[in-house]
Design a protein around this motif. Structure first.
Motif, PDB file in Angstrom:
ATOM      1  N   TYR A 191       0.856  -1.188   0.000  1.00 51.56           N
ATOM      2  CA  TYR A 191       0.000   0.000   0.000  1.00 51.56           C
ATOM      3  C   TYR A 191       0.888   1.233   0.000  1.00 51.56           C
ATOM      4  CZ  TYR A 191      -2.658   3.869   1.982  1.00 51.56           C
ATOM      5  OH  TYR A 191      -3.204   5.097   2.208  1.00 51.56           O
ATOM      6  N   PHE A 192       0.522   2.226  -0.818  1.00 54.60           N
ATOM      7  CA  PHE A 192       1.328   3.442  -0.916  1.00 54.60           C
ATOM      8  C   PHE A 192       0.537   4.664  -0.473  1.00 54.60           C
ATOM      9  CE2 PHE A 192       3.910   0.718  -3.459  1.00 54.60           C
ATOM     10  CZ  PHE A 192       5.193   1.196  -3.264  1.00 54.60           C
ATOM     11  N   LYS A 193       1.201   5.472   0.314  1.00 56.23           N
ATOM     12  CA  LYS A 193       0.673   6.773   0.730  1.00 56.23           C
ATOM     13  C   LYS A 193       1.391   7.828  -0.103  1.00 56.23           C
ATOM     14  CE  LYS A 193       0.633   9.793   4.811  1.00 56.23           C
ATOM     15  NZ  LYS A 193       1.176   9.942   6.178  1.00 56.23           N
ATOM     16  N   GLU A 194       0.628   8.488  -0.988  1.00 57.37           N
ATOM     17  CA  GLU A 194       1.211   9.433  -1.933  1.00 57.37           C
ATOM     18  C   GLU A 194       0.528  10.788  -1.771  1.00 57.37           C
ATOM     19  OE1 GLU A 194       2.490   9.371  -6.661  1.00 57.37           O
ATOM     20  OE2 GLU A 194       0.739   8.246  -6.012  1.00 57.37           O
ATOM     21  N   ASN A 195       1.315  11.822  -1.478  1.00 53.74           N
ATOM     22  CA  ASN A 195       0.769  13.150  -1.179  1.00 53.74           C
ATOM     23  C   ASN A 195       0.392  13.908  -2.455  1.00 53.74           C
ATOM     24  OD1 ASN A 195       1.139  12.757   1.571  1.00 53.74           O
ATOM     25  ND2 ASN A 195       3.199  13.613   1.540  1.00 53.74           N
ATOM     26  N   GLY A 196      -0.510  13.325  -3.263  1.00 56.56           N
ATOM     27  CA  GLY A 196      -0.811  13.859  -4.579  1.00 56.56           C
ATOM     28  C   GLY A 196       0.077  13.184  -5.595  1.00 56.56           C
ATOM     29  N   TYR A 197      -0.392  13.062  -6.842  1.00 59.05           N
ATOM     30  CA  TYR A 197       0.344  12.299  -7.838  1.00 59.05           C
ATOM     31  C   TYR A 197       1.727  12.900  -8.099  1.00 59.05           C
ATOM     32  CZ  TYR A 197       1.334   9.356 -11.777  1.00 59.05           C
ATOM     33  OH  TYR A 197       1.907   8.422 -12.605  1.00 59.05           O
ATOM     34  N   GLY A 198       2.760  12.042  -8.063  1.00 59.72           N
ATOM     35  CA  GLY A 198       4.135  12.464  -8.308  1.00 59.72           C
ATOM     36  C   GLY A 198       4.833  13.063  -7.109  1.00 59.72           C
ATOM     37  N   MET A 199       4.106  13.231  -6.001  1.00 58.69           N
ATOM     38  CA  MET A 199       4.707  13.822  -4.805  1.00 58.69           C
ATOM     39  C   MET A 199       5.392  12.736  -3.974  1.00 58.69           C
ATOM     40  SD  MET A 199       3.927  16.991  -5.351  1.00 58.69           S
ATOM     41  CE  MET A 199       4.125  16.615  -7.104  1.00 58.69           C
ATOM     42  N   VAL A 200       5.744  13.038  -2.724  1.00 62.84           N
ATOM     43  CA  VAL A 200       6.418  12.068  -1.871  1.00 62.84           C
ATOM     44  C   VAL A 200       5.558  10.809  -1.743  1.00 62.84           C
ATOM     45  CG1 VAL A 200       7.275  11.587   0.442  1.00 62.84           C
ATOM     46  CG2 VAL A 200       7.684  13.824  -0.605  1.00 62.84           C
ATOM     47  N   SER A 201       6.162   9.661  -1.994  1.00 63.91           N
ATOM     48  CA  SER A 201       5.444   8.389  -2.002  1.00 63.91           C
ATOM     49  C   SER A 201       6.142   7.408  -1.076  1.00 63.91           C
ATOM     50  CB  SER A 201       5.405   7.818  -3.425  1.00 63.91           C
ATOM     51  OG  SER A 201       4.869   6.518  -3.438  1.00 63.91           O
TER      52      SER A 201
END
Length: 585
Positions: A43-53
């Motif tokens: 599972y990935f927590k991504e702060n908006g697409y392309g941001m810190v993942s």
């Protein structure tokens, strides 16, 4: 073919190991985050697409997932994490996902599992080249060039990649856009090997990543922040086939460097930099015909500097012994020990065991258990304000039972796991109003995973189905509440069809609800709602001879234009398109 991380293959018989091969990595122009999101249980927590993942592996946090580059850890010494949107995968031969504790083999942080980025050097004569161009929504442009050459003495490959995007996607069901999300980055991945003698091979691996991103805000709070990444990794490796042992000596230098601008329109920024110097010696010895020993001795020196944490340094020395016993074709046993000596900490004695039993040609049982740990990072200790010099390493115990069932062209993997962690490091607001880390939490993680892979060929028609499902409970033992940003349920499916020159694929992802507060309340301000998102792609082989091939493809992401968030109040992209042309010669 020479693999840098031999212990991944030889000393993981009792573990769940998933391989994503180079054909998947080269054909998929998605980010590394999306490749793993749609092809694994992570599972990935991504702060908006392309941001810190950042990943969550079996309910653990991002700093408890080790990322291994050709056998050595590349997790940040500042955050303990690896940002998966700073890794380009097109020049890796494979990406391998090893589930379960791996601190004995891979050191601090390998608690939930490890992800391995592998380059290989083949000395079979060849000269291959691949050029890929793609263009997509939000003015997204991507160009890459891969080249590989070898004769019997020399092997060389290089990968160059550049991508930039306005990333200004529409926030569905609103009149807003992602106005501060643009990014661009370039990467170089170069590797060379030379056969000095029939018993000696020397190899040099190098990777450079340079990137700049604007940092998206939330739907209600726009941002003007910007972030610059620079990562350099170089490793020299000498392999020697002796009379009694096969040995390897690795010497490496890694550098990570960042600049953070709170306002991209000003010259004010904070920065941090860490240099890592590493030397590692391993030997593979056959004590008996069916008993193998691999001793490992490693020394790391970390040297940091930054505007918020001073000039810290750390020394680490470790000794490891891996033992593999194969009494017959049915059984595999592994027993491993590791002792670290780390400046400023008392590191525990680590151990792991694994067993694999081939019940029949179709059914294999696997069991592994381990004690793992994670030392505090430079940010945990020294960040000002808030760092805590009294932190102690996290300690974890876990056990994993796996079953592999294969029948004809179908393979089913079933795993159940339990993880208990003490002295978990958590950042919380203190009495002074600053956020500060403390060793306060005890957690338990348990759950089950299932993976199904089926392929079928009917004349010239090829069908394949891949399915992954994970049920994960990750609880704070003091409150008996699920940890934030850990879904109970996550599933994905990949369906592919190929006929002659044409191929189609369909991807579907289900991500269950995640809580954003420790109270585990549901609702817009307390959780992120479950979502489902689908992608569709079509590819056509335009031209092919013995020496040349041209492929074109079109991919539609978020096929049904679903409005969803991965992190609270940070919408993900609407329906978008990507066109690609690839030339091999």
């Amino acid at each position: 073919m020479v693999l840098s991380d031999v212990k991944l293959k030889r000393y993981s018989h009792g573990y769940k190991v998933t391989v994503l091969n180079d054909s998947l990595l080269q054909k998929n122009r998605s980010s590394f985050t999306d490749i793993l999101r749609f092809n694994s249980n992570l599972y990935f927590k991504e702060n908006g697409y392309g941001m810190v993942s950042s990943p969550s592996f079996r309910g653990t946090n991002a700093s408890q997932t080790a990322v291994i580059w050709n056998g050595i850890s590349i997790n940040s010494q500042l955050t303990g994490q690896t940002d998966f949107n700073t890794i380009n995968t097109t020049n890796f031969k494979s990406v391998v996902i090893r589930s379960g504790g791996g601190s004995v083999q891979y050191g601090s942080g390998a608690i939930g599992g490890s992800i391995h980025l592998n380059n290989t050097l083949s000395f079979s004569p060849h000269f291959d080249n691949t050029v890929t161009l793609s263009y997509g929504s939000y003015e997204t442009k991507n160009v890459s060039y891969l080249s590989s050459y070898a004769n019997e003495k020399l092997s060389f490959n290089i990968g160059l990649n550049y991508i930039d995007s306005d990333n200004d996607y529409k926030y569905l069901n609103t009149d807003k856009r992602n106005t501060n999300g643009a990014y661009y980055n370039g990467s170089i991945n170069a590797n060379v090997g030379y056969v000095i003698s029939p018993k000696d091979v020397i190899k040099l691996y190098h990777q450079t990543f340079l990137g700049e991103r604007e940092f998206s805000g939330t739907i209600s709070s726009p941002s003007l922040a910007k972030y610059e990444d620079q990562n350099f990794r170089t490793m020299l490796e000498w392999s020697h086939q002796g009379d009694t042992a096969f040995s390897k000596l690795k010497v490496a230098h890694l550098q990570e460097h960042f600049k953070y601008f709170g306002n991209k329109n000003t010259d004010n920024f904070t920065f941090g930099k860490v240099n890592t110097y590493l030397i590692n010696y391993t030997a593979d010895m056959d004590l008996l015909t069916n008993l193998k020993l691999k001793p490992i001795v490693s020394y790391n020196y970390y040297e940091g500097s930054g505007s918020s944490f001073g000039d810290p340094n750390r020394k680490e020395f470790s000794t490891t012994a891996l033992l593999q016993y194969t009494p017959n074709e049915k059984w595999q046993y592994g027993l491993n020990l590791r002792q670290d000596v780390t400046s400023g900490f008392e590191s525990p004695l680590l151990y792991s065991f694994d067993v694999a039993y081939e019940v029949s040609d179709y059914y294999t049982l696997k069991l592994n258990g381990s004690k793992n740990y994670r030392v505090p990072t430079f940010n945990d200790l020294y960040w000002q304000p808030g760092g805590n010099l009294d932190l102690v390493p996290e300690t974890s115990y876990q056990i994993d039972l796996g079953q592999d069932i294969t029948y004809k062209s179908a393979k089913l993997n079933l795993n159940a796991f339990y993880i208990k962690t003490t002295d978990l490091i958590q950042w919380k607001p203190n009495n002074s109003g600053f956020w500060s880390p403390e060793n306060i939490a005890k957690t338990q993680n348990f759950g089950a995973e299932a993976s199904l892979d089926v392929s079928k060929k009917i004349r010239k028609h090829n069908l394949s189905l891949q399915f992954n499902y994970a049920y994960t409970v990750s609880e704070d033992l003091e409150s008996n509440k699920q940890l934030i940003y850990v879904p109970y349920h996550k599933a994905n499916m990949n369906l592919a069809y190929a006929h002659k020159r044409m191929s189609l694929f369909f991807q579907h992802l289900y991500n269950g609800e995640v809580y954003t507060t420790t109270e585990n309340l549901s609702g817009r301000f307390y959780s992120v709602e479950p979502y489902e998102v689908s992608n569709l792609g079509i590819a056509y082989e335009l031209f092919k001879t013995k020496s040349q091939q041209i492929d074109i493809s079109l991919k539609v992401n978020n096929l049904f234009n679903t409005a969803y968030e991965n992190v609270a109040f940070r919408p993900m992209p609407d329906r978008n398109f990507n066109f690609q042309i690839q030339y091999k010669f």
